[in-house]
Design an enzyme around this catalytic site. Structure first.
Site, PDB file in Angstrom:
ATOM      1  N   VAL A   1       0.818  -1.219   0.000  1.00  0.00           N
ATOM      2  CA  VAL A   1       0.000   0.000   0.000  1.00  0.00           C
ATOM      3  C   VAL A   1       0.852   1.271   0.000  1.00  0.00           C
ATOM      4  O   VAL A   1       0.329   2.360  -0.239  1.00  0.00           O
ATOM      5  CB  VAL A   1      -1.010   0.040   1.181  1.00  0.00           C
ATOM      6  CG1 VAL A   1      -1.960  -1.137   1.132  1.00  0.00           C
ATOM      7  CG2 VAL A   1      -0.314   0.137   2.520  1.00  0.00           C
TER       8      VAL A   1
ATOM      9  N   TYR B   1       2.421   7.834  14.325  1.00  0.00           N
ATOM     10  CA  TYR B   1       1.309   6.878  14.297  1.00  0.00           C
ATOM     11  C   TYR B   1      -0.011   7.566  14.671  1.00  0.00           C
ATOM     12  O   TYR B   1      -1.041   7.359  14.026  1.00  0.00           O
ATOM     13  CB  TYR B   1       1.635   5.743  15.273  1.00  0.00           C
ATOM     14  CG  TYR B   1       0.653   4.592  15.280  1.00  0.00           C
ATOM     15  CD1 TYR B   1       0.629   3.652  14.248  1.00  0.00           C
ATOM     16  CD2 TYR B   1      -0.239   4.421  16.343  1.00  0.00           C
ATOM     17  CE1 TYR B   1      -0.262   2.581  14.281  1.00  0.00           C
ATOM     18  CE2 TYR B   1      -1.123   3.357  16.380  1.00  0.00           C
ATOM     19  CZ  TYR B   1      -1.139   2.434  15.347  1.00  0.00           C
ATOM     20  OH  TYR B   1      -2.021   1.376  15.382  1.00  0.00           O
TER      21      TYR B   1
HETATM   22  P1  NAP Z   1       0.570  -6.577  12.485  1.00  0.00           P
HETATM   23  O1  NAP Z   1       0.358  -7.847  13.228  1.00  0.00           O
HETATM   24  O2  NAP Z   1       1.894  -5.914  12.534  1.00  0.00           O
HETATM   25  O3  NAP Z   1       0.151  -6.830  10.950  1.00  0.00           O
HETATM   26  C1  NAP Z   1       0.213  -5.780  10.032  1.00  0.00           C
HETATM   27  C2  NAP Z   1      -0.320  -6.234   8.703  1.00  0.00           C
HETATM   28  O4  NAP Z   1      -0.161  -5.145   7.773  1.00  0.00           O
HETATM   29  C3  NAP Z   1       0.431  -7.413   8.156  1.00  0.00           C
HETATM   30  O5  NAP Z   1      -0.468  -8.269   7.489  1.00  0.00           O
HETATM   31  C4  NAP Z   1       1.384  -6.760   7.162  1.00  0.00           C
HETATM   32  O6  NAP Z   1       1.655  -7.674   6.123  1.00  0.00           O
HETATM   33  C5  NAP Z   1       0.536  -5.612   6.640  1.00  0.00           C
HETATM   34  N1  NAP Z   1       1.335  -4.565   6.026  1.00  0.00           N
HETATM   35  C6  NAP Z   1       2.339  -3.832   6.580  1.00  0.00           C
HETATM   36  N2  NAP Z   1       2.855  -2.977   5.693  1.00  0.00           N
HETATM   37  C7  NAP Z   1       2.158  -3.165   4.540  1.00  0.00           C
HETATM   38  C8  NAP Z   1       2.221  -2.587   3.260  1.00  0.00           C
HETATM   39  N3  NAP Z   1       3.121  -1.632   2.952  1.00  0.00           N
HETATM   40  N4  NAP Z   1       1.355  -3.004   2.304  1.00  0.00           N
HETATM   41  C9  NAP Z   1       0.472  -3.991   2.584  1.00  0.00           C
HETATM   42  N5  NAP Z   1       0.357  -4.590   3.775  1.00  0.00           N
HETATM   43  C10 NAP Z   1       1.203  -4.178   4.743  1.00  0.00           C
HETATM   44  O7  NAP Z   1      -0.476  -5.465  12.937  1.00  0.00           O
HETATM   45  P2  NAP Z   1      -1.885  -5.598  13.693  1.00  0.00           P
HETATM   46  O8  NAP Z   1      -1.635  -5.421  15.129  1.00  0.00           O
HETATM   47  O9  NAP Z   1      -2.643  -6.770  13.197  1.00  0.00           O
HETATM   48  O10 NAP Z   1      -2.570  -4.250  13.178  1.00  0.00           O
HETATM   49  C11 NAP Z   1      -3.528  -4.201  12.138  1.00  0.00           C
HETATM   50  C12 NAP Z   1      -4.130  -2.809  12.093  1.00  0.00           C
HETATM   51  O11 NAP Z   1      -4.752  -2.524  13.345  1.00  0.00           O
HETATM   52  C13 NAP Z   1      -3.090  -1.711  11.863  1.00  0.00           C
HETATM   53  O12 NAP Z   1      -3.637  -0.711  11.053  1.00  0.00           O
HETATM   54  C14 NAP Z   1      -2.849  -1.182  13.263  1.00  0.00           C
HETATM   55  O13 NAP Z   1      -2.397   0.142  13.246  1.00  0.00           O
HETATM   56  C15 NAP Z   1      -4.218  -1.321  13.875  1.00  0.00           C
HETATM   57  N6  NAP Z   1      -4.200  -1.375  15.346  1.00  0.00           N
HETATM   58  C16 NAP Z   1      -3.579  -2.391  16.013  1.00  0.00           C
HETATM   59  C17 NAP Z   1      -3.598  -2.386  17.412  1.00  0.00           C
HETATM   60  C18 NAP Z   1      -2.944  -3.470  18.238  1.00  0.00           C
HETATM   61  O14 NAP Z   1      -2.976  -3.366  19.458  1.00  0.00           O
HETATM   62  N7  NAP Z   1      -2.412  -4.516  17.646  1.00  0.00           N
HETATM   63  C19 NAP Z   1      -4.211  -1.353  18.099  1.00  0.00           C
HETATM   64  C20 NAP Z   1      -4.819  -0.329  17.378  1.00  0.00           C
HETATM   65  C21 NAP Z   1      -4.818  -0.357  16.005  1.00  0.00           C
HETATM   66  P3  NAP Z   1       3.095  -8.045   5.549  1.00  0.00           P
HETATM   67  O15 NAP Z   1       4.127  -7.523   6.492  1.00  0.00           O
HETATM   68  O16 NAP Z   1       3.048  -9.521   5.431  1.00  0.00           O
HETATM   69  O17 NAP Z   1       3.043  -7.343   4.250  1.00  0.00           O
END
Ligand code: NAP
Length: 244
Positions: free
Chosen positions: A61, A152
């Site tokens: 993305v 962020y």
């Molecule tokens: P995660 O475990 O680090 O996973 C992130 C995902 O995003 C992976 O599938 C990664 O895939 C993908 N990604 C990263 N860079 C990318 C790029 N340039 N193009 C396409 N895909 C990309 O994160 P998560 O905790 O599941 O978070 C998911 C969402 O929820 C995020 O937007 C995060 O900000 C939000 N969020 C998370 C939390 C939390 O506590 N975990 C809290 C609030 C919000 P690859 O690396 O395989 O490409």
């Protein structure tokens, strides 16, 4: 009508992966996207076991070219995308005074610009079909801020305002635009936090537990459904009460 097509970014791991599997179980035709997800045997096996109608596509993305090419390919194959879940996101934490320009740019580029890029690809089809669901992943940090996360917080705050602006722009065409704001969820993103910080965050959660990716996926599934057809421009907090 055939099953609705749902496109989920960042579906290789964590929250995006849980969202994709939940949508598969709810009989959507799901496209799972991440930077290197094509040929991921573990995910392919999971999808087969679910008997899901699903496919995987590589998508970065952060690259306008990759977004354009990938969506063109999927739209050619599926003819439409009914539901877009903008979940791909990263963190590059650091105190503002020492934050590198590259860390600011990467977070804004992937989280905020990446979300907008994907939205632009699906809007023409949704406008034509007079139906669409756009669901953006923001964060409690976009609502409340957090020290060490200026980049962020800016990206996730931007997603909140963008969600509300777009909801006003496309509502009359049957498209809803909402955001889900997770609190502290157990994924790779939070696993790297020092134990002391994890304990401090957990102490602020009235429900007394860390969230699971499925907690977020259930909210996304609801917003994608017909049951949510009169909800738009909403930021749905799923955070165990840590921010009200
Ligand atoms: P995660 O475990 O680090 O996973 C992130 C995902 O995003 C992976 O599938 C990664 O895939 C993908 N990604 C990263 N860079 C990318 C790029 N340039 N193009 C396409 N895909 C990309 O994160 P998560 O905790 O599941 O978070 C998911 C969402 O929820 C995020 O937007 C995060 O900000 C939000 N969020 C998370 C939390 C939390 O506590 N975990 C809290 C609030 C919000 P690859 O690396 O395989 O490409």
């Amino acid at each position: 009508m055939s099953n609705r097509v749902a496109f989920v970014t960042g579906a290789s791991r964590g929250i995006g992966h849980a969202i994709a599997l939940n949508l598969c179980q709810a009989n959507y035709d799901v496209v799972l996207a991440a930077t290197k997800i094509e040929g991921n045997e573990q995910i392919a096996e999971e999808l087969r076991a679910l008997g899901a109608t699903a496919s995987t596509v590589n998508l970065d993305v952060s690259s306008a070219e990759s977004v354009k090419e990938t969506f063109a390919k999927v739209l050619k194959d599926k003819t439409r995308i009914d539901i877009l879940v903008n979940n791909a996101g990263i963190t590059r934490d650091g105190l503002a005074m020492r934050m590198k320009a590259a860390d600011w740019d990467a977070v804004l580029n992937i989280n905020l610009n990446g979300t907008f890029r994907c939205i632009q690809q699906v809007l023409p089809g949704m406008l034509r079909n007079r139906w669409g669901r756009i669901i953006n992943l923001t964060s409690v940090v976009g609502q409340a801020g957090a020290a060490g996360q200026a980049n962020y917080a800016a990206s996730k705050g931007g997603i909140i305002s963008m969600t509300k602006a777009l909801a006003q722009e496309v509502g009359s065409r049957g498209i809803t635009v909402n955001a889900v704001a997770p609190g502290y969820i157990l994924t790779d993103m939070t696993a790297v936090l020092p134990e002391e910080i994890k304990a401090r965050i957990l102490a602020q959660v009235p429900l007394g537990r860390i969230g699971q990716p499925d907690d977020i996926a259930h909210a996304v599934k609801f917003l994608a459904s017909e049951d949510a057809s009169y909800i738009t421009g909403h930021i749905l907090s799923v955070n165990g009460g840590m921010y009200m």
